[in-house]
Design an enzyme around this catalytic site. Structure first.
Site, PDB file in Angstrom:
ATOM      1  N   HIS A 172       0.784 -19.570  -2.170  1.00  0.00           N
ATOM      2  CA  HIS A 172       2.155 -20.031  -2.366  1.00  0.00           C
ATOM      3  C   HIS A 172       2.869 -19.978  -1.038  1.00  0.00           C
ATOM      4  CE1 HIS A 172       2.828 -15.841  -4.445  1.00  0.00           C
ATOM      5  NE2 HIS A 172       2.223 -15.708  -3.323  1.00  0.00           N
ATOM      6  N   CYS A 223      -0.606 -17.826  -8.183  1.00  0.00           N
ATOM      7  CA  CYS A 223      -0.595 -16.366  -8.044  1.00  0.00           C
ATOM      8  C   CYS A 223      -0.503 -15.650  -9.395  1.00  0.00           C
ATOM      9  CB  CYS A 223       0.485 -15.939  -7.076  1.00  0.00           C
ATOM     10  SG  CYS A 223       0.112 -14.326  -6.355  1.00  0.00           S
TER      11      CYS A 223
END
Ligand code: GLN
Length: 250
Positions: A198, A96
């Site tokens: 994630h 991310c």
């Protein structure tokens, strides 16, 4: 195997949201269950990095303000070492916010955060809604046993566009991916991998954890490494549940 897998956690106190620590713990557990040693070295703000001293570099997620905090130092202090490490086949995994910083830049309104340019991509913070939700992608990594599914969770305001020298990590089955439009998710270039998944990535996708361990040990030993299989009943259940959540868009 006599030598431990050597992890370098980049900015673990700043770039660490959505279970990034869990990703490292999962790597540690899967090594321990196989009798492989494991060390983690933190490289925070201002810390230099030795490109020879680590087999896998991990850069986790972060809010925009956390990325601003560490991006300049990442470029000025660590960039060269991370390029040298990638050139000798060490693994880099960016998740991310960390994924965004592996590219050239992250544009936030009038400002632009520099990235380390390890992969050919740019990210722009869009005015539109954040791209949030469960996500599943199909990936086909060389040496990872054919097409597989990665399942996870995404939450990002940035839209990432890959340049001509970048290959996506996978094809979006469910969710938004890099920009909500291209149908691609993440990036891969040799042993450098970036992804928006994630929540946490590796406990939900133990096969990817093993693949990363194999790549990292291969860079250490200078030849292919094949790990013994483990009893993955819990890990498979976690994966299936994450994949189901994405398919049902929960
Ligand atoms: N701050 C970045 C974005 O919003 C990354 C967010 C994250 O790491 N979850 O795009």
């Amino acid at each position: 195997m006599p030598d431990p897998l050597r992890i370098c956690a980049l900015y673990p106190d700043v770039m660490n949201i959505y279970a990034d620590r869990g990703n490292l713990l999962l790597l540690e557990r899967r090594c321990a269950w196989r009798g492989i040693g494991f060390t983690v070295t933190a490289a925070g703000l201002g810390d230099a990095v030795d490109p020879e001293a680590h087999d896998l570099f991990y850069l986790g997620g972060g809010q925009d303000r956390d990325q601003v905090l560490c991006a300049r130092g990442l470029v000025d202090v660590k960039r060269e070492a991370l390029h040298a490490a990638a050139a000798r086949g060490a693994v880099s995994l960016g998740v991310c916010g960390g994924y965004q910083l592996l590219g050239h830049s992250y544009a936030l309104g009038d400002a632009s955060i520099p990235g380390i340019g390890l992969v050919d991509l740019e990210t722009v913070r869009a005015d539109g809604p954040r791209l949030i939700g469960n996500v599943a992608i199909e990936v086909d990594l060389p040496g990872a046993g054919g097409a597989r599914v990665l399942a996870g969770f995404e939450n990002h305001g940035g839209r990432t566009r890959l340049g001509p020298d970048a290959e996506p990590l996978g094809r979006v089955l469910r969710g938004h991916g890099n920009d909500g439009r291209s149908g691609f998710e993440g990036v891969r270039s040799g042993t450098v991998i970036g992804t928006y998944l994630h929540g946490p990535l590796l406990p939900k996708n133990a096969w990817l954890a093993d693949h990363l361990i194999e790549l990292a040990l291969a860079s250490r030993y200078g030849g292919p490494v094949s790990l013994d299989p483990l009893d993955d009943s819990f890990e498979s259940a976690a994966h299936l549940s994450a994949e189901k959540a994405a398919r049902e868009n929960r």
